[in-house]
Design an enzyme around this catalytic site. Structure first.
Site, short mmCIF file in Angstrom:
data_model
loop_
_atom_site.label_atom_id
_atom_site.label_comp_id
_atom_site.label_asym_id
_atom_site.label_seq_id
_atom_site.Cartn_x
_atom_site.Cartn_y
_atom_site.Cartn_z
N TYR A 1 0.84 -1.21 0.00
CA TYR A 1 0.00 0.00 0.00
C TYR A 1 0.87 1.26 0.00
O TYR A 1 0.64 2.18 -0.80
CB TYR A 1 -0.89 -0.03 1.25
N1 LIG Z 1 -9.79 5.55 5.04
C1 LIG Z 1 -8.51 5.84 5.22
O1 LIG Z 1 -7.98 5.78 6.32
C2 LIG Z 1 -7.66 6.26 4.02
C3 LIG Z 1 -6.44 6.88 4.29
C4 LIG Z 1 -5.65 7.27 3.22
C5 LIG Z 1 -6.06 7.04 1.93
N2 LIG Z 1 -7.26 6.44 1.70
C6 LIG Z 1 -7.64 6.20 0.32
O2 LIG Z 1 -8.90 6.76 0.07
C7 LIG Z 1 -9.52 6.04 -0.99
C8 LIG Z 1 -10.95 5.71 -0.60
O3 LIG Z 1 -10.90 4.89 0.54
P1 LIG Z 1 -12.11 4.76 1.59
O4 LIG Z 1 -11.48 4.84 2.93
O5 LIG Z 1 -13.22 5.66 1.25
O6 LIG Z 1 -12.48 3.22 1.34
P2 LIG Z 1 -13.88 2.45 1.25
O7 LIG Z 1 -13.52 1.01 1.34
O8 LIG Z 1 -14.86 3.03 2.22
O9 LIG Z 1 -14.39 2.80 -0.23
C9 LIG Z 1 -13.66 2.39 -1.34
C10 LIG Z 1 -14.58 2.27 -2.53
O10 LIG Z 1 -13.78 1.90 -3.65
C11 LIG Z 1 -14.42 0.83 -4.32
N3 LIG Z 1 -13.40 0.02 -5.00
C12 LIG Z 1 -12.44 -0.74 -4.43
N4 LIG Z 1 -11.73 -1.36 -5.39
C13 LIG Z 1 -12.26 -0.97 -6.59
C14 LIG Z 1 -11.98 -1.29 -7.94
N5 LIG Z 1 -11.00 -2.15 -8.27
N6 LIG Z 1 -12.70 -0.69 -8.92
C15 LIG Z 1 -13.71 0.16 -8.58
N7 LIG Z 1 -14.05 0.47 -7.33
C16 LIG Z 1 -13.33 -0.09 -6.33
C17 LIG Z 1 -15.16 0.05 -3.26
O11 LIG Z 1 -16.21 -0.75 -3.80
C18 LIG Z 1 -15.66 1.19 -2.35
O12 LIG Z 1 -16.92 1.66 -2.77
C19 LIG Z 1 -8.64 4.83 -1.28
O13 LIG Z 1 -7.82 5.09 -2.40
C20 LIG Z 1 -7.79 4.74 -0.03
O14 LIG Z 1 -6.56 4.12 -0.25
C21 LIG Z 1 -8.08 6.05 2.72
#
Ligand SMILES: NC(=O)c1ccc[n+]([C@@H]2O[C@H](COP(=O)([O-])OP(=O)(O)OC[C@H]3O[C@@H](n4cnc5c(N)ncnc54)[C@H](O)[C@@H]3O)[C@@H](O)[C@H]2O)c1
Length: 248
Positions: A155
């Site tokens: 990641y």
């Molecule tokens: N939540 C955290 O702590 C955090 C921190 C830093 C970065 N992020 C980044 O933020 C972004 C969103 O994360 P989140 O926390 O909202 O996660 P989440 O799991 O709540 O939502 C992620 C969404 O992406 C969709 N998804 C996953 N893989 C996919 C694919 N191959 N094709 C299409 N859709 C796909 C899922 O179905 C889901 O609806 C991600 O890139 C994550 O790495 C999150």
């Protein structure tokens, strides 16, 4: 509104940060496309937003699959004729594990979903943006890509790649009216945290000077700013939304 008649696509828009970003952009007047591999959840989110008076469509797409990404872009273009803003948000956290326990298949999946997807989605929208001479792309990276999280090497590596991609593409298209930026959230309270162990989440939380988990709306607000004309002189940057975790 500056965004009236403009179209924004948010990948992973069904829930979490993507959903909050879609809400923020639609409040600004954008027409929204929620692209997600979970079509049912994207449709549910779109229906809720439509009921609140927003113009929004749901599109099925696995962002790691080139043909699927091309179909997604075409479906949005068929419906709305343009894509002005792309938020590359879809992503996975993977499993928390030391490097020696990371399977090759897990590494490959991470690179495909969290990094190659950015390449695929940008290519699918850039031609139209270049023709119009305008556009904004916001990539959701992570503080893990700047600082490195132990037990999250795939990641951290993919997200560092997202930051490098952002800086390079920003310079490539700066002369064509297109801005490309990234955000680096720290630990945000969404479903993605369920992929990790409670210990891993606690590790990440203890490193946040503001001492709490962030909320998806707090990331969405920064993304909406970067999409807007308020950020017209901002490109190639990675904005932290990390409660102060990184100091550079
Ligand atoms: N939540 C955290 O702590 C955090 C921190 C830093 C970065 N992020 C980044 O933020 C972004 C969103 O994360 P989140 O926390 O909202 O996660 P989440 O799991 O709540 O939502 C992620 C969404 O992406 C969709 N998804 C996953 N893989 C996919 C694919 N191959 N094709 C299409 N859709 C796909 C899922 O179905 C889901 O609806 C991600 O890139 C994550 O790495 C999150």
């Amino acid at each position: 509104m500056e965004s009236q008649g403009k179209v924004a696509v948010v990948t992973g828009g069904a829930r979490g940060i993507g959903r909050a970003t879609a809400e923020a952009l639609s409040r600004e007047g954008y027409t929204l496309a929620l692209a997600d591999r979970d079509l049912a959840a994207a449709q549910e989110a779109a229906a809720e937003m439509s009921a609140a008076g927003r113009t929004v469509m749901a599109v099925e797409a696995d962002v790691a699959d080139r043909a699927g990404v091309e179909r997604m872009a075409q479906a949005i273009l068929d419906s709305h004729g343009r894509i002005d803003v792309l938020v590359n948000n879809a992503g996975i956290a993977g499993r928390a594990a030391p490097l020696l326990e990371v399977k090759e298949s897990e590494w490959d999946e991470m690179m495909a979903v969290d990094l190659k997807s950015i390449y695929l989605c940008c290519r699918a929208v850039l031609t139209g943006m270049i023709e119009r001479g305008s556009g904004a792309i916001i990539n959701v990276a992570s503080i893990a890509g700047k600082e490195g999280n132990p037990n999250m090497i795939p990641y951290s590596t993919a997200k560092a790649g997202v930051i490098g991609f952002t800086k390079a593409l920003a310079k490539e298209v700066a002369g064509q009216g297109i801005r490309v930026n990234a955000v680096a959230p720290a630990v945000i309270e969404t479903g993605i945290l369920r992929q990790l162990t409670p210990e891993q989440v606690e590790y990440m939380k203890t490193r946040v000077p503001l001492g709490r988990l962030g909320q998806p709306e707090e990331v969405a607000a920064v993304i909406a700013f970067l999409a807007s004309e308020k950020a017209s002189f901002v490109t190639g940057q990675c904005y932290d939304v990390s409660g102060g975790r990184a100091t550079y």
